[in-house]
Design an enzyme around this catalytic site. Structure first.
Site, PDB file in Angstrom:
ATOM      1  N   LYS A 170       1.972   5.541   2.260  1.00 23.86           N
ATOM      2  CA  LYS A 170       2.136   6.708   1.400  1.00 23.86           C
ATOM      3  C   LYS A 170       1.632   7.989   2.099  1.00 23.86           C
ATOM      4  CE  LYS A 170       0.530   4.499  -2.454  1.00 23.86           C
ATOM      5  NZ  LYS A 170       0.407   4.239  -3.908  1.00 23.86           N
ATOM      6  N   TYR A 177       8.997   4.908  -9.464  1.00 24.01           N
ATOM      7  CA  TYR A 177       7.795   4.612 -10.251  1.00 24.01           C
ATOM      8  C   TYR A 177       8.052   4.675 -11.760  1.00 24.01           C
ATOM      9  CZ  TYR A 177       4.502   4.448  -6.319  1.00 24.01           C
ATOM     10  OH  TYR A 177       3.789   4.078  -5.193  1.00 24.01           O
ATOM     11  N   ASN A 202      -4.128   5.890  -2.449  1.00 27.18           N
ATOM     12  CA  ASN A 202      -4.613   4.593  -1.961  1.00 27.18           C
ATOM     13  C   ASN A 202      -3.810   4.067  -0.772  1.00 27.18           C
ATOM     14  OD1 ASN A 202      -2.331   3.965  -3.362  1.00 27.18           O
ATOM     15  ND2 ASN A 202      -3.303   2.601  -4.837  1.00 27.18           N
ATOM     16  N   HIS A 260       1.395   0.845  -0.753  1.00 28.35           N
ATOM     17  CA  HIS A 260       1.925   0.188  -1.948  1.00 28.35           C
ATOM     18  C   HIS A 260       2.587  -1.100  -1.481  1.00 28.35           C
ATOM     19  CE1 HIS A 260       4.541  -0.532  -5.474  1.00 28.35           C
ATOM     20  NE2 HIS A 260       5.458  -0.814  -4.562  1.00 28.35           N
ATOM     21  N   ARG A 269      -6.534  -0.960   1.725  1.00 26.26           N
ATOM     22  CA  ARG A 269      -6.998   0.084   0.799  1.00 26.26           C
ATOM     23  C   ARG A 269      -8.509   0.291   0.880  1.00 26.26           C
ATOM     24  NH1 ARG A 269      -3.150  -1.644  -4.245  1.00 26.26           N
ATOM     25  NH2 ARG A 269      -1.479  -0.132  -3.929  1.00 26.26           N
ATOM     26  N   GLU A 303      12.769  -3.055  -5.235  1.00 18.58           N
ATOM     27  CA  GLU A 303      12.188  -2.019  -4.366  1.00 18.58           C
ATOM     28  C   GLU A 303      12.836  -2.010  -2.977  1.00 18.58           C
ATOM     29  OE1 GLU A 303       7.893  -1.559  -6.598  1.00 18.58           O
ATOM     30  OE2 GLU A 303       7.904  -2.487  -4.621  1.00 18.58           O
ATOM     31  N   PHE A 320      -1.479   9.053 -15.403  1.00 18.10           N
ATOM     32  CA  PHE A 320      -1.528   9.499 -14.008  1.00 18.10           C
ATOM     33  C   PHE A 320      -0.150   9.743 -13.406  1.00 18.10           C
ATOM     34  CE2 PHE A 320      -1.836   4.805 -14.057  1.00 18.10           C
ATOM     35  CZ  PHE A 320      -0.726   4.465 -13.287  1.00 18.10           C
ATOM     36  N   THR A 353      -5.922  -1.784  -6.423  1.00 11.61           N
ATOM     37  CA  THR A 353      -5.465  -0.384  -6.515  1.00 11.61           C
ATOM     38  C   THR A 353      -6.551   0.620  -6.136  1.00 11.61           C
ATOM     39  OG1 THR A 353      -3.990  -1.026  -8.305  1.00 11.61           O
ATOM     40  CG2 THR A 353      -4.443   1.323  -8.099  1.00 11.61           C
ATOM     41  N   ARG A 363       0.089  -8.475  -0.753  1.00  9.98           N
ATOM     42  CA  ARG A 363      -0.814  -7.940  -1.782  1.00  9.98           C
ATOM     43  C   ARG A 363      -2.276  -8.224  -1.418  1.00  9.98           C
ATOM     44  NH1 ARG A 363       0.878  -4.586  -6.020  1.00  9.98           N
ATOM     45  NH2 ARG A 363      -0.459  -5.700  -7.481  1.00  9.98           N
TER      46      ARG A 363
HETATM   47  P1  CMP Z   1       0.876   1.746  -6.290  1.00  9.34           P
HETATM   48  O1  CMP Z   1       0.535   0.350  -5.912  1.00  9.34           O
HETATM   49  O2  CMP Z   1       1.809   2.487  -5.411  1.00  9.34           O
HETATM   50  O3  CMP Z   1       1.458   1.728  -7.789  1.00  9.34           O
HETATM   51  C1  CMP Z   1       1.278   2.755  -8.718  1.00  9.34           C
HETATM   52  C2  CMP Z   1       0.415   3.871  -8.185  1.00  9.34           C
HETATM   53  O4  CMP Z   1      -0.121   4.712  -9.166  1.00  9.34           O
HETATM   54  C3  CMP Z   1      -0.821   3.268  -7.517  1.00  9.34           C
HETATM   55  O5  CMP Z   1      -0.483   2.600  -6.334  1.00  9.34           O
HETATM   56  C4  CMP Z   1      -1.678   4.504  -7.373  1.00  9.34           C
HETATM   57  O6  CMP Z   1      -1.221   5.350  -6.318  1.00  9.34           O
HETATM   58  C5  CMP Z   1      -1.384   5.178  -8.727  1.00  9.34           C
HETATM   59  N1  CMP Z   1      -2.392   4.780  -9.757  1.00  9.34           N
HETATM   60  C6  CMP Z   1      -2.523   3.584 -10.335  1.00  9.34           C
HETATM   61  N2  CMP Z   1      -3.515   3.585 -11.257  1.00  9.34           N
HETATM   62  C7  CMP Z   1      -4.017   4.836 -11.248  1.00  9.34           C
HETATM   63  C8  CMP Z   1      -5.049   5.488 -11.997  1.00  9.34           C
HETATM   64  N3  CMP Z   1      -5.761   4.826 -12.920  1.00  9.34           N
HETATM   65  N4  CMP Z   1      -5.299   6.783 -11.752  1.00  9.34           N
HETATM   66  C9  CMP Z   1      -4.562   7.438 -10.842  1.00  9.34           C
HETATM   67  N5  CMP Z   1      -3.573   6.887 -10.090  1.00  9.34           N
HETATM   68  C10 CMP Z   1      -3.299   5.599 -10.291  1.00  9.34           C
END
Ligand code: CMP
Length: 138
Positions: free
Chosen positions: A9, A49, A112, A115, A102, A126, A57, A91, A85
């Site tokens: 990302k 998304y 983070n 993904h 991460r 995806e 968020f 996350t 994963r």
């Molecule tokens: P990803 O695995 O790409 O999937 C959804 C994304 O939303 C996640 O990684 C983060 O980048 C973002 N995300 C998920 N939970 C939160 C949260 N509680 N606050 C802010 N961003 C979030």
């Protein structure tokens, strides 16, 4: 053979972590079979998304993933969805398991760094999103 999608990302691209992350994938025995760098439009990011569209968020997430290019990587291997994963960790980088991508690279819950698809079904969607439904490796 099972496939999955991993994204590096914007914060990973901005901090020049692409090479390090690819090295980690290869060192873990995962096979890269497709790769593409792309700057998502707002519309594309919202589609990718869409499952999070009602989350608090969502707006922050869309701003973040569209602010710089990302790298989309298709990985192949036995049990690759679960293995990828495990390699990226939870996350929130603060809570992610030690030595995961991460935990090492992530900045915050939003930023983070990577993904990865969370199931075989999601992986199919995806991978198609970034590489189309006609996959030359199938
Ligand atoms: P990803 O695995 O790409 O999937 C959804 C994304 O939303 C996640 O990684 C983060 O980048 C973002 N995300 C998920 N939970 C939160 C949260 N509680 N606050 C802010 N961003 C979030």
């Amino acid at each position: 053979m099972e496939s999955t999608l991993l994204l590096i990302k914007p914060d990973g691209v901005e901090r020049k972590l692409v090479g390090d992350i690819i090295k980690k994938l290869e060192n873990s025995g995962l096979e890269i079979i497709n790769m593409r760098m792309v700057h998502l439009t707002q519309d594309e990011a919202e589609k990718f998304y869409s499952i999070h569209k009602d989350k608090f968020f969502f707006r922050e997430l869309i701003r973040y993933v569209t602010r710089e290019k990302i790298v989309a990587i298709e990985l192949k291997g036995k049990d690759v969805v679960r293995r990828t994963r495990l390699l990226i960790g939870g996350t929130d980088p603060k809570e992610a398991e030690e030595e995961t991508i991460r935990a090492i690279c992530g900045i915050s819950k939003t930023e983070n760094t990577v993904h990865a698809s969370d199931s075989k079904k999601t992986a199919k969607r995806e991978i198609e999103f970034f590489f189309g439904s006609r996959n030359i490796h199938e």
